[in-house]
Design an enzyme around this catalytic site. Structure first.
Site, PDB file in Angstrom:
ATOM      1  N   THR A  17      71.609  78.107  23.576  1.00 42.04           N
ATOM      2  CA  THR A  17      72.230  76.780  23.586  1.00 42.04           C
ATOM      3  C   THR A  17      73.570  76.822  22.854  1.00 42.04           C
ATOM      4  OG1 THR A  17      70.022  75.829  23.518  1.00 42.04           O
ATOM      5  CG2 THR A  17      71.841  74.377  22.900  1.00 42.04           C
TER       6      THR A  17
ATOM      7  N   ASP B  25      62.249  79.623  16.088  1.00 41.78           N
ATOM      8  CA  ASP B  25      62.458  81.039  15.750  1.00 41.78           C
ATOM      9  C   ASP B  25      63.231  81.235  14.434  1.00 41.78           C
ATOM     10  OD1 ASP B  25      61.250  81.446  18.173  1.00 41.78           O
ATOM     11  OD2 ASP B  25      63.111  81.810  19.261  1.00 41.78           O
TER      12      ASP B  25
ATOM     13  N   GLY C  61      68.782  76.420  20.229  1.00 43.50           N
ATOM     14  CA  GLY C  61      68.790  77.723  19.554  1.00 43.50           C
ATOM     15  C   GLY C  61      69.983  78.573  19.977  1.00 43.50           C
ATOM     16  N   ASN C  62      69.742  79.871  20.047  1.00 41.60           N
ATOM     17  CA  ASN C  62      70.854  80.799  20.272  1.00 41.60           C
ATOM     18  C   ASN C  62      71.594  80.639  21.589  1.00 41.60           C
ATOM     19  OD1 ASN C  62      71.610  82.809  18.253  1.00 41.60           O
ATOM     20  ND2 ASN C  62      69.392  82.964  18.059  1.00 41.60           N
TER      21      ASN C  62
ATOM     22  N   ARG D  79      65.453  75.630  30.742  1.00 44.38           N
ATOM     23  CA  ARG D  79      66.134  76.892  30.460  1.00 44.38           C
ATOM     24  C   ARG D  79      67.363  76.960  31.366  1.00 44.38           C
ATOM     25  NH1 ARG D  79      64.404  78.567  25.738  1.00 44.38           N
ATOM     26  NH2 ARG D  79      62.230  79.179  25.605  1.00 44.38           N
TER      27      ARG D  79
HETATM   28  O1  F6P Z   1      62.867  80.390  21.469  1.00 40.02           O
HETATM   29  C1  F6P Z   1      61.707  79.670  21.234  1.00 40.02           C
HETATM   30  C2  F6P Z   1      60.545  80.341  21.891  1.00 40.02           C
HETATM   31  O2  F6P Z   1      59.392  79.591  21.642  1.00 40.02           O
HETATM   32  C3  F6P Z   1      60.315  81.788  21.479  1.00 40.02           C
HETATM   33  O3  F6P Z   1      59.658  81.906  20.256  1.00 40.02           O
HETATM   34  C4  F6P Z   1      59.546  82.291  22.659  1.00 40.02           C
HETATM   35  O4  F6P Z   1      59.731  83.668  22.810  1.00 40.02           O
HETATM   36  C5  F6P Z   1      60.144  81.552  23.810  1.00 40.02           C
HETATM   37  O5  F6P Z   1      60.713  80.384  23.281  1.00 40.02           O
HETATM   38  C6  F6P Z   1      59.171  81.193  24.882  1.00 40.02           C
HETATM   39  O6  F6P Z   1      59.898  80.712  25.943  1.00 40.02           O
HETATM   40  P1  F6P Z   1      59.260  80.041  27.233  1.00 40.02           P
HETATM   41  O7  F6P Z   1      58.668  78.741  26.818  1.00 40.02           O
HETATM   42  O8  F6P Z   1      60.416  79.867  28.152  1.00 40.02           O
HETATM   43  O9  F6P Z   1      58.214  80.984  27.721  1.00 40.02           O
END
Ligand code: F6P
Length: 424
Positions: free
Chosen positions: A88, A110, A85-86, A48
């Site tokens: 990124t 998502d 995704g978004n 992240r």
């Molecule tokens: O964006 C993908 C996703 O799996 C979402 O559906 C979910 O809210 C999030 O990532 C979970 O993120 P993390 O793995 O950082 O807890």
């Protein structure tokens, strides 16, 4: 690209943007790409690296955007291929604006990326979430309880809507359509009355109540600071339990939804998008996300994608279809049949009342459909309230002919009965 006639060197950055910032990469050769089609996840790792803080210096004072640019130029790259995704895509667009050549691919479970009808990973996650709901059916049917399955999807309801429909959930709560807990309970009780032993509710992790949706962002944040539940599903469960005394169980499949082997759809889809990305690079066409629109692979300008969320439109036909396909068994045959819909049933009752000379109830009092529809959400567009209402209207209008038809039959049979008993 690895298979192209042109000589292409491919470097893989480890853990996504983090690798690009700190210069962690390795050269990729044919063997790196062999046998990965059936694998989930990523061979390079991910991290992240939020867009929100991308322009802030790291703990050692490093300018992350400058560091990414320097590594790009140091390695004399022609292009960066970015999957995600978004968040990124926001960073990818920033790097594009900084002058780097970028091609992106829509990868998220998502399915919330603007500019593409589908993202890869989504269908595999739908499969897993559906499996979870399927498994819950067994216990739900045996015990006659209320079960909640919480589905991922961040702030959007695509995954919940699709898995909810595929798994035959009786109620589906989406972030885009703030829920009314009383309507949820009404639906559970309605199922009880119809002799259904259990109710399964698919709740999106981003689902929100009407009350919370009406709060300002500041007040909502304040509320969440003292939120006593691990997630929204537990709040919904507590409310149902408290108001009905029923046993409610919550299941959160969580990150299972992001794991396992990709489904065949995703394998084919990702291969097609990847192939097009390779073509773009060989053609020196940059600044695009490779997307999928109306069953065609398309090139979408990054500036059109970045910063926009593709949410479930409450007016979408799939939402109305979900409402109509919910529920029960035929009172006559005991077999499942397409439900006429709670809304429609209410309307039919009203028309029958009118026929009998009773005053007509207002539409506002009609019971809720299976997919809760309500007002505005801080997570979606401000016009939601208006659109939700028009969606209900659309459902009702569409169903009108069949209701009228039924009434016509009732009238006719009454006439026949009257004729039979009327004195000559
Ligand atoms: O964006 C993908 C996703 O799996 C979402 O559906 C979910 O809210 C999030 O990532 C979970 O993120 P993390 O793995 O950082 O807890």
């Amino acid at each position: 690209l690895a298979n192209s006639k042109e000589e292409v060197e491919i470097y893989g950055f480890l853990d996504g943007y983090r690798g690009l910032i700190y210069g962690n990469f390795r050269m990729l050769t044919d063997k790196d790409f062999s046998g990965i089609l059936t694998k989930g996840g990523t061979i390079l790792g991910t991290s992240r690296t939020p867009f929100k803080t991308i322009q802030d210096p790291d703990p050692n004072g490093l300018n992350k955007v400058e560091a990414m640019k320097q590594n790009y130029y140091k390695l004399q790259l022609d292009c960066l291929v970015i999957l995600g995704g978004n968040g990124t895509h926001k960073t990818a667009n920033l790097l594009r604006k900084e002058g780097l050549n970028i091609v992106t691919l829509p990868k998220t479970i998502d399915n919330d990326l603007w500019g593409t009808d589908m993202t890869f990973g989504f269908q595999s996650a739908v499969d897993i979430a559906t499996d979870a709901i399927d498994c819950i059916h067994t216990t739900a049917a045996s015990h006659g309880r209320v079960f909640i399955v919480e589905v991922m999807g961040h702030k959007v309801g695509w995954l919940t809507l699709n898995a909810g429909m595929a798994g035959g959930a009786d109620i589906i709560l989406l972030p885009e359509i703030p829920y009314d807990i009383d309507k949820v309970i009404e639906k559970i009780e309605d199922r009880d009355k119809k002799g259904c032993r259990f109710t399964i509710i698919a709740v999106a992790e981003g689902a929100i109540s009407r009350e919370d949706a009406a709060l300002t962002k500041k007040d909502y944040k304040k509320k969440m600071e003292k939120y006593p539940f691990p997630s929204v599903s537990y709040e919904v469960a507590a409310q149902i339990q408290e108001k009905t005394g029923r046993e409610v169980r919550v299941t959160v499949p969580g990150h299972m939804q992001r794991g396992g082997s990709p489904c065949p759809y995703d394998r084919v889809f990702a291969s097609r998008l990847g192939s097009e990305a390779g073509k773009l690079i060989l053609d020196n066409q940059y600044g695009f996300m490779v997307g999928y629109k109306n069953r065609e692979i398309v090139r979408v300008p990054l500036e059109d994608v970045a910063g926009k969320l593709k949410t479930v439109d409450p007016d979408a036909t799939i939402v109305q279809e979900a409402e109509r396909t919910k529920d029960g068994k035929s009172a006559k045959t005991g077999q499942p049949e397409p439900d006429i819909g709670v809304q429609e049933k209410a309307q039919k009752d009203q028309l029958l009342d009118a026929l009998m000379g009773k005053p007509v109830q207002k539409e506002d009092n009609a019971p809720n459909p299976s997919v809760a529809k309500t007002e505005k959400s801080p997570l979606s567009e401000p016009t939601l309230e208006k659109r939700s209402k028009s969606a209900e209207g659309a459902t009702l209008n569409k169903e009108k002919p069949s209701v009228k038809e039924e009434l016509r039959k009732i009238k006719e049979s009454r006439k026949e009965q009257e004729t039979e008993v009327s004195p000559t």
